[in-house]
Motif scaffolding. Structure first.
Motif, PDB file in Angstrom:
ATOM      1  N   LEU A  31      -7.309  -8.241  -0.084  1.00 54.43           N
ATOM      2  CA  LEU A  31      -8.252  -7.242  -1.026  1.00 54.43           C
ATOM      3  C   LEU A  31      -8.187  -7.579  -2.319  1.00 54.43           C
ATOM      4  O   LEU A  31      -7.251  -7.525  -3.137  1.00 54.43           O
ATOM      5  CB  LEU A  31      -7.707  -6.103  -0.607  1.00 54.43           C
ATOM      6  CG  LEU A  31      -7.737  -5.368   0.879  1.00 54.43           C
ATOM      7  CD1 LEU A  31      -7.169  -4.035   0.945  1.00 54.43           C
ATOM      8  CD2 LEU A  31      -8.906  -5.546   1.531  1.00 54.43           C
ATOM      9  N   ARG A  32      -9.557  -7.358  -3.059  1.00 53.40           N
ATOM     10  CA  ARG A  32      -9.382  -7.373  -4.459  1.00 53.40           C
ATOM     11  C   ARG A  32     -10.176  -6.039  -4.633  1.00 53.40           C
ATOM     12  O   ARG A  32     -11.099  -5.351  -3.935  1.00 53.40           O
ATOM     13  CB  ARG A  32     -10.539  -8.578  -4.775  1.00 53.40           C
ATOM     14  CG  ARG A  32      -9.832  -9.934  -4.757  1.00 53.40           C
ATOM     15  CD  ARG A  32     -10.697 -10.821  -5.455  1.00 53.40           C
ATOM     16  NE  ARG A  32     -10.184 -12.080  -5.162  1.00 53.40           N
ATOM     17  CZ  ARG A  32     -10.337 -13.034  -4.177  1.00 53.40           C
ATOM     18  NH1 ARG A  32     -11.065 -12.450  -3.251  1.00 53.40           N
ATOM     19  NH2 ARG A  32      -9.661 -14.198  -4.013  1.00 53.40           N
ATOM     20  N   GLY A  33     -10.216  -5.380  -5.925  1.00 57.18           N
ATOM     21  CA  GLY A  33     -10.375  -4.399  -6.418  1.00 57.18           C
ATOM     22  C   GLY A  33      -9.938  -3.004  -5.611  1.00 57.18           C
ATOM     23  O   GLY A  33     -10.609  -2.177  -5.387  1.00 57.18           O
ATOM     24  N   ALA A  34      -8.938  -3.236  -5.140  1.00 59.66           N
ATOM     25  CA  ALA A  34      -8.075  -2.242  -4.219  1.00 59.66           C
ATOM     26  C   ALA A  34      -7.269  -1.361  -4.991  1.00 59.66           C
ATOM     27  O   ALA A  34      -6.778  -1.442  -5.964  1.00 59.66           O
ATOM     28  CB  ALA A  34      -7.484  -3.092  -2.995  1.00 59.66           C
ATOM     29  N   ALA A  35      -7.063  -0.225  -4.300  1.00 60.81           N
ATOM     30  CA  ALA A  35      -5.996   0.718  -4.587  1.00 60.81           C
ATOM     31  C   ALA A  35      -4.892   0.932  -3.460  1.00 60.81           C
ATOM     32  O   ALA A  35      -5.597   0.751  -2.310  1.00 60.81           O
ATOM     33  CB  ALA A  35      -6.473   1.830  -5.307  1.00 60.81           C
ATOM     34  N   ILE A  36      -3.915   1.306  -3.760  1.00 58.80           N
ATOM     35  CA  ILE A  36      -2.821   1.775  -2.744  1.00 58.80           C
ATOM     36  C   ILE A  36      -2.134   2.891  -3.061  1.00 58.80           C
ATOM     37  O   ILE A  36      -1.773   2.733  -4.153  1.00 58.80           O
ATOM     38  CB  ILE A  36      -2.021   0.348  -2.492  1.00 58.80           C
ATOM     39  CG1 ILE A  36      -1.057   1.012  -0.892  1.00 58.80           C
ATOM     40  CG2 ILE A  36      -1.117  -0.146  -3.389  1.00 58.80           C
ATOM     41  CD1 ILE A  36      -0.290  -0.447  -0.521  1.00 58.80           C
ATOM     42  N   GLY A  37      -1.909   3.860  -2.208  1.00 57.99           N
ATOM     43  CA  GLY A  37      -1.293   4.997  -2.441  1.00 57.99           C
ATOM     44  C   GLY A  37      -0.191   5.275  -1.653  1.00 57.99           C
ATOM     45  O   GLY A  37      -0.213   4.823  -0.550  1.00 57.99           O
ATOM     46  N   PHE A  38       0.563   6.189  -1.852  1.00 58.93           N
ATOM     47  CA  PHE A  38       2.005   6.412  -1.140  1.00 58.93           C
ATOM     48  C   PHE A  38       2.058   8.088  -1.097  1.00 58.93           C
ATOM     49  O   PHE A  38       1.860   8.626  -2.188  1.00 58.93           O
ATOM     50  CB  PHE A  38       3.113   5.805  -1.770  1.00 58.93           C
ATOM     51  CG  PHE A  38       2.844   4.382  -2.111  1.00 58.93           C
ATOM     52  CD1 PHE A  38       3.292   3.534  -0.956  1.00 58.93           C
ATOM     53  CD2 PHE A  38       2.341   3.457  -3.203  1.00 58.93           C
ATOM     54  CE1 PHE A  38       3.106   2.157  -0.920  1.00 58.93           C
ATOM     55  CE2 PHE A  38       2.281   2.265  -3.339  1.00 58.93           C
ATOM     56  CZ  PHE A  38       2.628   1.595  -2.168  1.00 58.93           C
ATOM     57  N   THR A  39       2.633   8.283   0.025  1.00 54.53           N
ATOM     58  CA  THR A  39       2.845   9.654   0.112  1.00 54.53           C
ATOM     59  C   THR A  39       4.070   9.820   1.220  1.00 54.53           C
ATOM     60  O   THR A  39       4.319   9.022   2.244  1.00 54.53           O
ATOM     61  CB  THR A  39       1.756  10.752   0.744  1.00 54.53           C
ATOM     62  OG1 THR A  39       0.572  10.645  -0.016  1.00 54.53           O
ATOM     63  CG2 THR A  39       2.055  12.200   0.693  1.00 54.53           C
ATOM     64  N   GLY A  40       5.153  10.449   0.619  1.00 50.28           N
ATOM     65  CA  GLY A  40       6.207  10.790   1.874  1.00 50.28           C
ATOM     66  C   GLY A  40       7.092   9.492   2.176  1.00 50.28           C
ATOM     67  O   GLY A  40       7.309   9.196   3.477  1.00 50.28           O
ATOM     68  N   GLY A  41       6.922   8.371   1.385  1.00 47.42           N
ATOM     69  CA  GLY A  41       7.470   7.282   1.553  1.00 47.42           C
ATOM     70  C   GLY A  41       6.645   6.215   2.393  1.00 47.42           C
ATOM     71  O   GLY A  41       6.964   5.153   2.530  1.00 47.42           O
ATOM     72  N   ARG A  42       5.383   6.784   2.701  1.00 42.69           N
ATOM     73  CA  ARG A  42       4.513   5.796   3.499  1.00 42.69           C
ATOM     74  C   ARG A  42       3.171   5.619   2.813  1.00 42.69           C
ATOM     75  O   ARG A  42       2.851   6.180   1.639  1.00 42.69           O
ATOM     76  CB  ARG A  42       4.155   6.280   4.838  1.00 42.69           C
ATOM     77  CG  ARG A  42       5.441   6.763   5.371  1.00 42.69           C
ATOM     78  CD  ARG A  42       5.299   6.991   7.011  1.00 42.69           C
ATOM     79  NE  ARG A  42       6.478   6.499   7.483  1.00 42.69           N
ATOM     80  CZ  ARG A  42       6.733   5.171   8.216  1.00 42.69           C
ATOM     81  NH1 ARG A  42       5.798   4.320   8.484  1.00 42.69           N
ATOM     82  NH2 ARG A  42       7.892   4.918   8.826  1.00 42.69           N
ATOM     83  N   VAL A  43       2.460   4.424   3.251  1.00 48.46           N
ATOM     84  CA  VAL A  43       1.273   4.370   2.617  1.00 48.46           C
ATOM     85  C   VAL A  43       0.208   5.340   3.100  1.00 48.46           C
ATOM     86  O   VAL A  43       0.014   5.580   4.457  1.00 48.46           O
ATOM     87  CB  VAL A  43       0.672   2.771   3.170  1.00 48.46           C
ATOM     88  CG1 VAL A  43      -0.507   2.481   2.449  1.00 48.46           C
ATOM     89  CG2 VAL A  43       1.755   1.734   2.574  1.00 48.46           C
ATOM     90  N   SER A  44      -0.300   6.060   2.229  1.00 50.88           N
ATOM     91  CA  SER A  44      -1.390   7.068   2.517  1.00 50.88           C
ATOM     92  C   SER A  44      -2.871   6.685   2.273  1.00 50.88           C
ATOM     93  O   SER A  44      -3.789   7.388   2.609  1.00 50.88           O
ATOM     94  CB  SER A  44      -0.875   8.370   1.953  1.00 50.88           C
ATOM     95  OG  SER A  44      -0.978   8.239   0.698  1.00 50.88           O
ATOM     96  N   TYR A  45      -2.852   5.604   1.278  1.00 53.13           N
ATOM     97  CA  TYR A  45      -4.371   5.038   1.098  1.00 53.13           C
ATOM     98  C   TYR A  45      -4.201   3.805   0.755  1.00 53.13           C
ATOM     99  O   TYR A  45      -3.279   3.128   0.242  1.00 53.13           O
ATOM    100  CB  TYR A  45      -5.053   5.995  -0.213  1.00 53.13           C
ATOM    101  CG  TYR A  45      -6.144   5.261  -0.436  1.00 53.13           C
ATOM    102  CD1 TYR A  45      -7.327   5.937   0.081  1.00 53.13           C
ATOM    103  CD2 TYR A  45      -6.513   4.359  -1.659  1.00 53.13           C
ATOM    104  CE1 TYR A  45      -8.656   5.432  -0.014  1.00 53.13           C
ATOM    105  CE2 TYR A  45      -7.702   3.704  -1.777  1.00 53.13           C
ATOM    106  CZ  TYR A  45      -8.837   4.305  -0.872  1.00 53.13           C
ATOM    107  OH  TYR A  45     -10.270   3.888  -1.124  1.00 53.13           O
TER     108      TYR A  45
END
Ligand code: NIG
Ligand code: FE
Length: 413
Positions: A31-45
């Motif tokens: 993926l390009r131009g991507a974001a990755i989010g984390f919540t509670g130890g897991r990937v959330s976005y």
């Protein structure tokens, strides 16, 4: 008031390789131009930065390459002592197995490891793991096998399970690494000790059972007995197979439903087919192959037959004193003919499969929040291929483990 859903959001990476081909481009799911989010130890976005949600903490990381936290799925990192003298002997032509059979090699590391204090073992292991974390490795499999007797093998497993390590440590019981000196005259007694006494306790501490099935180590029948005993207690099965001599261990691993068979320099066609049919992962250990000055396993033939390949360091003081998983990835291409993408999958998603941990080594919403943001070699573009092309020495700018930043290199620092 609803709390902010995303605790940590990372944006600005030049590339983000999800290792999920259904999510992004090519075999690494880029993926390009991507974001990755984390919540509670897991990937959330996981998606476009443009539509990313608000977050409690936002980190912008231009010039970096995002990958799932790397997995070193085959190491013998817990040991004391040093084998520089053996390195010289092998350079002078003495065979690895002759050194082992005369009480050196693995057995010399066994003596040093038994003598070391818990504190000394923990301190050196911690330093080794910290070095691996700096390279982006968030999961390290560590085998026992340098203790061999009941007390010391269990001590090593407890240390691995209960220690506070920089990353996730996956302990593997490898009592069947060599027959200890005190049992040389009665190997059956050592097998009984492992199967009847140590394994029932090891099953509470380890995730996997491994066997070194080879000349100078354990026979195919012995390997079968140890694997069956461990796997019947819920451990994942793994095998050191077809390294020095062909034994049929790869076919055995497949027939028992082992997660992986590693080394494989001397695998036969039947073993390749059996592994493909069973879904057994082939563990490629190119630094061990290089130190043993050996031939390559038939990696391309295995891929063509449908075997998925993992790549590990086999980090140990004898046959592979190299803790750098990036070097292993590069050598897997140069010495074994893997493609860049196969090498990247080998140190991530396929390595997770080799551990019997299919949730590790790829990025997906709801999956484990392990990420590394790698810095490219100076002057090279921030693309994962440059990390495989340039041999070793790569450093992570940021490492996230279970949704928390555990390493952050200050720019210019
Ligand atoms: O994976 N081959 C057997 N075991 C290790 C070597 C361990 C050692 O030499 O200390 C390996 O290469
Ligand atoms: Fe090994």
């Amino acid at each position: 008031m609803t709390p902010t859903a995303v605790e940590l959001l990372i944006t600005g990476m030049d590339e983000l390789h999800t290792m999920d081909p259904t999510r992004g481009e090519g075999p690494t799911g880029l993926l390009r131009g991507a974001a990755i989010g984390f919540t509670g130890g897991r990937v959330s976005y996981l998606g476009p930065a443009a539509t990313a949600p608000e977050a409690q903490r936002r980190v912008d990381a231009p010039g970096t390459i995002g990958l799932p936290g790397l997995i070193d799925c085959h190491t013998h990192s817990l040991y004391a002592g040093d084998r520089a003298g053996e390195f010289r002997r092998r350079l002078n032509g003495e065979p690895y197995t002759a050194i082992l059979e005369s009480g050196g090699g693995i057995l010399s590391t066994v003596r040093a490891t038994r003598e070391a204090s818990d504190e000394a073992l923990a301190e050196t292991l911690h330093a080794r793991l910290q070095g691996m974390l700096r390279r982006g490795v968030t999961t390290v499999e560590v085998k026992t096998g340098y203790a061999l007797d009941e007390v010391h093998e269990l001590r090593c497993l407890r240390l691995l399970k209960e220690g506070r390590w920089p990353q996730r440590v996956v302990p593997t019981y490898l009592g069947a690494h060599a027959v200890p000196a005190e049992f040389r005259q009665d190997r059956e007694a050592y097998l009984r000790l492992m199967i009847d006494r140590v394994l029932p306790q090891a099953a509470e501490l380890a995730e996997a059972v491994d066997v070194y099935c080879d000349r100078g180590a354990f026979t195919l029948d012995e390997a079968r007995r140890v694997l069956e005993a461990g796997m019947s207690r819920g451990l994942v099965g793994r095998v050191h197979a077809e390294q020095v001599e062909f034994t049929g261990a790869a076919s055995l691993a497949a027939s028992l439903g082992c997660a992986s068979a590693d080394h494989l320099e001397r695998i036969d066609e039947a073993g390749v087919t059996a592994m493909a049919m069973a879904g057994t992962i082939g563990g490629m250990l190119p630094t061990a192959m290089l130190y043993m000055r050996d031939v390559s396993p038939p990696a391309r033939r295995m891929v063509d037959a449908g075997v998925r390949l993992a790549v590990g360091t086999d980090y140990n003081p004898g046959s592979s004193p190299c803790p750098d998983l990036w070097t292993a990835a590069t050598l897997a291409c140069l010495l074994m003919g893997l493609t860049v993408e196969e090498a990247l999958l080998g140190v991530t998603r396929h390595a997770g499969l080799a551990l019997g941990r299919p949730e590790l080594g790829w990025l997906t919403p709801g999956g484990p929040g392990d990420l590394c943001l790698m810095t490219p070699p100076p002057g090279a573009p921030a693309r994962a291929e440059t990390l495989v092309q340039h041999m070793g020495g790569h450093r992570a700018a940021i490492v996230v483990r279970e949704g928390r930043v555990v390493l952050e290199v200050v720019r210019g620092g």
